[in-house]
Design an enzyme around this catalytic site. Structure first.
Site, PDB file in Angstrom:
ATOM      1  N   ARG A  57      34.579  48.411  53.713  1.00  9.21           N
ATOM      2  CA  ARG A  57      34.757  49.234  52.516  1.00  9.21           C
ATOM      3  C   ARG A  57      33.955  48.674  51.350  1.00  9.21           C
ATOM      4  NH1 ARG A  57      35.525  45.355  49.637  1.00  9.21           N
ATOM      5  NH2 ARG A  57      37.436  44.191  49.291  1.00  9.21           N
ATOM      6  N   HIS A  64      40.889  42.676  41.935  1.00  7.17           N
ATOM      7  CA  HIS A  64      41.981  41.708  41.758  1.00  7.17           C
ATOM      8  C   HIS A  64      43.213  42.363  41.133  1.00  7.17           C
ATOM      9  CE1 HIS A  64      39.709  38.198  43.104  1.00  7.17           C
ATOM     10  NE2 HIS A  64      38.684  38.812  42.566  1.00  7.17           N
ATOM     11  N   ASP A  66      45.128  44.559  43.314  1.00  4.95           N
ATOM     12  CA  ASP A  66      46.062  44.926  44.403  1.00  4.95           C
ATOM     13  C   ASP A  66      47.221  43.943  44.561  1.00  4.95           C
ATOM     14  OD1 ASP A  66      44.369  42.974  45.538  1.00  4.95           O
ATOM     15  OD2 ASP A  66      44.004  44.085  47.394  1.00  4.95           O
ATOM     16  N   GLY A 159      32.160  40.544  50.593  1.00  2.00           N
ATOM     17  CA  GLY A 159      33.033  41.396  49.785  1.00  2.00           C
ATOM     18  C   GLY A 159      33.092  42.826  50.289  1.00  2.00           C
ATOM     19  N   SER A 161      34.725  43.502  53.232  1.00  2.00           N
ATOM     20  CA  SER A 161      35.906  43.575  54.079  1.00  2.00           C
ATOM     21  C   SER A 161      35.666  43.516  55.567  1.00  2.00           C
ATOM     22  CB  SER A 161      36.588  44.907  53.797  1.00  2.00           C
ATOM     23  OG  SER A 161      37.786  44.689  53.236  1.00  2.00           O
ATOM     24  N   SER A 162      34.681  42.734  55.978  1.00  2.00           N
ATOM     25  CA  SER A 162      34.459  42.610  57.420  1.00  2.00           C
ATOM     26  C   SER A 162      35.689  41.989  58.074  1.00  2.00           C
ATOM     27  CB  SER A 162      33.224  41.767  57.700  1.00  2.00           C
ATOM     28  OG  SER A 162      33.364  40.487  57.118  1.00  2.00           O
ATOM     29  N   ASP A 206      42.251  46.170  51.500  1.00  2.00           N
ATOM     30  CA  ASP A 206      41.239  46.269  52.550  1.00  2.00           C
ATOM     31  C   ASP A 206      41.771  46.909  53.824  1.00  2.00           C
ATOM     32  OD1 ASP A 206      39.949  44.927  50.604  1.00  2.00           O
ATOM     33  OD2 ASP A 206      39.792  43.022  51.665  1.00  2.00           O
TER      34      ASP A 206
HETATM   35  P1  NG1 Z   1      37.324  40.775  49.846  1.00  2.00           P
HETATM   36  O1  NG1 Z   1      36.271  40.984  48.866  1.00  2.00           O
HETATM   37  O2  NG1 Z   1      37.176  41.610  51.057  1.00  2.00           O
HETATM   38  O3  NG1 Z   1      37.481  39.347  50.178  1.00  2.00           O
HETATM   39  C1  NG1 Z   1      39.631  40.389  48.544  1.00  2.00           C
HETATM   40  C2  NG1 Z   1      41.034  40.737  49.017  1.00  2.00           C
HETATM   41  C3  NG1 Z   1      41.487  42.094  48.457  1.00  2.00           C
HETATM   42  C4  NG1 Z   1      41.308  42.143  46.937  1.00  2.00           C
HETATM   43  C5  NG1 Z   1      39.876  41.727  46.568  1.00  2.00           C
HETATM   44  C6  NG1 Z   1      39.649  41.631  45.077  1.00  2.00           C
HETATM   45  C7  NG1 Z   1      41.719  40.031  51.286  1.00  2.00           C
HETATM   46  C8  NG1 Z   1      41.647  40.311  52.733  1.00  2.00           C
HETATM   47  N1  NG1 Z   1      41.033  40.851  50.481  1.00  2.00           N
HETATM   48  O4  NG1 Z   1      38.705  41.245  49.134  1.00  2.00           O
HETATM   49  O5  NG1 Z   1      42.824  42.332  48.810  1.00  2.00           O
HETATM   50  O6  NG1 Z   1      42.249  41.353  46.289  1.00  2.00           O
HETATM   51  O7  NG1 Z   1      39.541  40.455  47.119  1.00  2.00           O
HETATM   52  O8  NG1 Z   1      39.855  42.854  44.461  1.00  2.00           O
HETATM   53  O9  NG1 Z   1      42.374  39.101  50.881  1.00  2.00           O
END
Ligand code: NG1
Length: 487
Positions: A57, A64, A66, A159, A161-162, A206
């Site tokens: 996604r 930050h 959620d 970033g 979401s893999s 995610d």
């Molecule tokens: P990514 O960028 O995929 O690491 C992380 C958190 C999200 C959210 C974002 C910041 C995980 C799996 N994902 O995403 O829930 O907090 O940072 O908006 O922890």
């Protein structure tokens, strides 16, 4: 070559999944055929196989928020994780990643599943399996494993979401092997808890977008309880992802920096609860920043902000100061607010906890998401882009999750046609997302390529940039696909 009905059906299916015109199907067909061939070469003919996929996604706005209980506004991308699976006779899970760098993994779906080494890709599969067993969806003693070939096209540690896509695809594979299913909203909530197995105290964005995503649409997602609203993406603007090539790996310093911010938000909520309780003469229970609802507290947003400013102070706070203000025992404060799910404790940063700054970003970002949802629905893309720019400033100045390379990339993007440009995902490296008017996309891609990838990256060889083979792997227009499922 003869084309069977099954082939035609499969092509049509892929077209719906990827939401693409028929002439863009061949690369997808080639990829799935390759994965199927790899499966048969590795495991032999095991009869019929199941194919599951989960997309990555890009978060358009709502960074930050959620884990604080506030909404986010992401969309799926047409880069995903695909599993070709066949059930095992026993509870063993055998995984072969088509990328030989990741190699093969094997484990048993039973009991407390011990993680592989920190950062190992197999841990995301273990997280899903452990979560489904722990929460009683698959009965431990009766669980069936599976054999799988895994293929992914989502850039890692970027970033996008893999990791959550891998968790979601693993869960769907395990559920399919056990002939069961879970309703997507419930599964998204369960997997958000399950992914914390890898040590990030992440929120639920995610897993939710990967499972609930919709072709051609963005989703505004609210949490506790999880609920979503689809928003049609504009036709006159493209969202382009650009990778800074700085790795934001979840198994190292990024994870600690992320978890520290989670703790700072918890401490901010604790201090604000305590000061509001004192002021109102009645207990105010709030675990998350989103729990402070002005209407329930009979105050205006401005008054709440004033209160927070007083309670949190402008300067970073030492733990001893926080303990004093809460009137609690230090060990208790550490246990309740600074301890992570894996039992480890977040250490006090040398400069203290920056509670007011973190609060200010989260609350203003939440307001931006509300506004962004409304203006995207009404097609006011200029206002949406302005909100993206404000979001980036909040991430950089108050949340401090940007870095020099992301700043350079955002500046270059704005110079060459992006009306909105911001870091996306956790930050600390990874990607930016850019709103670019459709007519300017080609010029944007050409100029960003020249100025960032061919110039900035070369001139800053002291930074550790991730090497790449094709420019399309690091800079691409996003197309929202269907959410995760069996193909
Ligand atoms: P990514 O960028 O995929 O690491 C992380 C958190 C999200 C959210 C974002 C910041 C995980 C799996 N994902 O995403 O829930 O907090 O940072 O908006 O922890």
């Amino acid at each position: 070559m003869l084309i069977s009905n099954a082939d035609v059906h499969f092509s049509e299916r892929l077209q719906t999944v990827y939401h693409c015109p028929a002439d863009e199907l061949p690369p997808h067909l080639i990829r799935y055929t390759r994965l199927l061939d790899t499966f048969h070469t590795r495991y032999g003919d095991l009869g019929s196989v199941t194919i599951v996929r989960a997309p990555g996604r890009v978060n358009l706005i709502g960074e930050h928020t959620d884990y604080n209980g506030y909404p986010v506004l992401p969309m799926t991308i047409d880069r995903d994780i695909v599993f070709i699976i066949a059930p095992s006779e026993d509870n063993t899970i055998n995984l072969m990643n088509e990328d030989s760098f990741f190699g093969e993994r094997s484990f048993v779906a039973f009991g407390a599943i011990t993680p592989f080494a920190q950062g190992d890709w197999g841990n995301y599969v273990k997280a899903a399996v452990q979560g489904l067993i722990r929460e009683g969806v698959v009965e431990e003693g009766k669980a069936k494993g599976f054999r799988a070939v895994v293929g992914g096209t989502i850039p890692g540690s970027a970033g996008l979401s893999s990791s959550s896509a891998l968790v979601v695809a693993s869960a769907l594979a395990f559920l399919a092997a056990n002939h069961t299913s879970v309703e997507p909203v419930m599964l998204a909530e369960l997997l958000a808890r399950a992914e914390q197995y890898v040590g990030m105290e992440g929120g639920g964005m995610d897993q939710a977008i990967s499972l609930l995503g919709d072709a051609g649409k963005a989703l505004k997602i609210n949490f506790f309880p999880l609920r979503q609203e689809s928003i049609q993406l504009p036709e006159n603007v493209a969202f382009v992802v650009c990778n800074s090539l700085v790795q934001a790996s979840k198994s190292s310093s990024t994870r600690d920096a992320y978890n520290r911010r989670v703790v700072e938000c918890r401490l901010a909520a604790a201090l604000l609860s305590s000061s509001l309780s004192e002021k109102l003469g009645r207990p105010v229970y709030a675990r998350l920043l989103a729990d402070f609802t002005p209407s329930l507290l009979h105050c205006t947003e401005k008054e709440l902000e004033q209160e927070a400013r007083l309670a949190l102070g402008h300067q970073p706070l030492r733990l001893s100061e926080i303990v004093l203000r809460l009137g609690e025992d230090e060990a208790e404060v550490r246990r309740r607010h600074c301890t992570l799910k894996d039992g480890s404790t977040v250490a006090e940063p040398p400069e203290g906890f920056k509670l007011w700054q973190r609060y200010r970003h989260v609350v203003s970002e939440a307001a931006r998401v509300e506004r962004a949802g409304a203006v995207l629905s009404s097609g006011d893309i200029d206002e949406f882009a302005a909100l993206m720019n404000e979001s980036h400033a909040g991430c950089r100045d108050d949340y401090e999750v940007s870095c020099d390379e992301l700043e350079a990339l955002v500046a270059i993007a704005r110079k060459h046609g992006a009306i909105g440009a911001r870091l996306t995902g956790a930050g600390f490296g990874g990607c930016t997302v850019n709103a670019v008017p459709l007519g300017d996309v080609d010029r944007f891609l050409k100029e960003v390529r020249r100025e960032y990838y061919e110039t900035y990256v070369k001139e800053h060889s002291e930074s550790e940039f991730v090497p790449f083979r094709f420019i399309d792997d690091v800079m691409f227009v996003c197309y929202a696909t269907k959410g995760a499922g069996i193909v």
